[in-house]
Write an enzyme that holds these catalytic residues in place. Structure first.
Site, mmCIF file in Angstrom:
data_model
loop_
_atom_site.group_PDB
_atom_site.id
_atom_site.type_symbol
_atom_site.label_atom_id
_atom_site.label_comp_id
_atom_site.label_asym_id
_atom_site.label_seq_id
_atom_site.Cartn_x
_atom_site.Cartn_y
_atom_site.Cartn_z
ATOM 1 N N SER A 33 0.841 -1.197 0.000
ATOM 2 C CA SER A 33 0.000 0.000 0.000
ATOM 3 C C SER A 33 0.875 1.245 0.000
ATOM 4 O O SER A 33 2.053 1.167 -0.364
ATOM 5 C CB SER A 33 -0.941 -0.037 1.209
ATOM 6 N N ASN A 34 0.328 2.391 0.352
ATOM 7 C CA ASN A 34 1.089 3.643 0.368
ATOM 8 C C ASN A 34 0.586 4.546 1.488
ATOM 9 O O ASN A 34 -0.339 4.186 2.212
ATOM 10 C CB ASN A 34 0.994 4.328 -0.999
ATOM 11 N N HIS A 35 1.197 5.734 1.608
ATOM 12 C CA HIS A 35 0.929 6.618 2.748
ATOM 13 C C HIS A 35 -0.284 7.530 2.584
ATOM 14 O O HIS A 35 -0.481 8.427 3.401
ATOM 15 C CB HIS A 35 2.154 7.475 3.051
ATOM 16 N N SER A 36 -1.089 7.358 1.547
ATOM 17 C CA SER A 36 -2.238 8.246 1.369
ATOM 18 C C SER A 36 -3.186 8.152 2.570
ATOM 19 O O SER A 36 -3.549 7.062 3.003
ATOM 20 C CB SER A 36 -2.999 7.864 0.088
ATOM 21 N N ALA A 100 -4.703 7.399 -4.336
ATOM 22 C CA ALA A 100 -3.334 6.970 -4.632
ATOM 23 C C ALA A 100 -3.423 5.477 -4.966
ATOM 24 O O ALA A 100 -3.285 4.618 -4.092
ATOM 25 C CB ALA A 100 -2.436 7.220 -3.430
#
Ligand code: CTP
Ligand code: CA
Length: 226
Positions: A33-36, A100
């Site tokens: 995943s990502n930091h959004s 994102a």
């Protein structure tokens, strides 16, 4: 204390947004995943609703409350987000891609938890996900389509390239390498491009910025649909 009612620039307009990160499963207990945080997308959804729009928010996993009066559809992966958007896009007049979205996902999702082995290296093969905003903009009778561009360098160059390549009506670019703005922050600054214009929205709280960006979107939307 006086409160100015937000002007109803989007009265009766059907507007769909994507927001937050996506999660791409590796096995039953792990994902990429990502930091959004989803904050920008949720601020946009709330502001659009206050400006009179009928808002559908297709959201990845975030720790935020659904804004009042907004219809929220929860998804996890990029593939699920793509399906949820495509299912309803023909009814929408404006589409804003704020999520994102993971560009790639594991080619195979292991049925059981992946076990550690004696090897020092583990290779995971990834496969490209569908590009949601590009697919929306490629459709016939497409809605007024707005993309975001998260960049760490060459912001204007990459944003204008995405605007053209994905056939968008507008793109809002932010420098995610800059301090105190972008991913996970309460503040952001945006460089906004459309086919024959450009403006800078300076560093502000995401809620304030959302109203400014939606005002621009409403102007351009009404201009191109005259
Ligand atoms: N986007 C999307 N579906 C994807 C990937 C991106 O809808 N599978 C959307 C994002 O929501 C955003 C825009 O495309 O509105 C640009 O995303 P970005 O990651 O900046 O662009 P990419 O085309 O993925 O290029 P790169 O990550 O290489 O910069
Ligand atoms: Ca990307």
């Amino acid at each position: 204390q006086h409160f100015t009612a937000p002007s109803q620039l989007l009265a009766g307009v059907k507007l769909m947004l994507t927001a937050g990160p996506t999660r791409e499963a590796l096995d039953p207990v792990r994902f990429i995943s990502n930091h959004s945080s989803g904050k920008m997308g949720y601020a946009l959804a709330a502001a659009a609703q206050q400006m009179g729009a009928e808002v559908t928010l297709v959201s990845g996993p975030v720790a935020l409350a659904t804004p009042n009066g907004v219809t929220r559809i929860n998804v996890e992966s990029a593939t699920q987000m793509h399906a949820a958007v495509m299912q309803d896009i023909k009814h929408q007049q404006i589409f804003i891609a704020c999520a994102a979205v993971a560009d790639y996902s594991p080619k195979q999702i292991a049925e059981h938890k992946i076990k550690k082995t004696s090897q020092d290296a583990l290779v995971i093969e990834l496969t490209k996900n569908p590009d949601i905003v590009a697919d929306v903009a490629a459709g016939t009778n497409k809605p007024f389509t707005v993309g975001f561009a998260a960049e760490t360098q060459g912001v204007a160059h990459y944003a204008q390239d995405k605007l053209k390549r994905k056939k968008l009506d507008m793109i809002a670019a932010n420098n995610v390498a800059a301090q105190n703005q972008g991913f996970n922050s309460d503040h952001n600054a945006l460089s906004v491009f459309w086919p024959n214009g450009h403006t800078e929205l300076p560093l502000a709280e995401k809620t304030t910025l959302a109203t400014h960006l939606l005002t621009l979107i409403a102007e351009q939307y009404h201009d191109t649909n005259r």
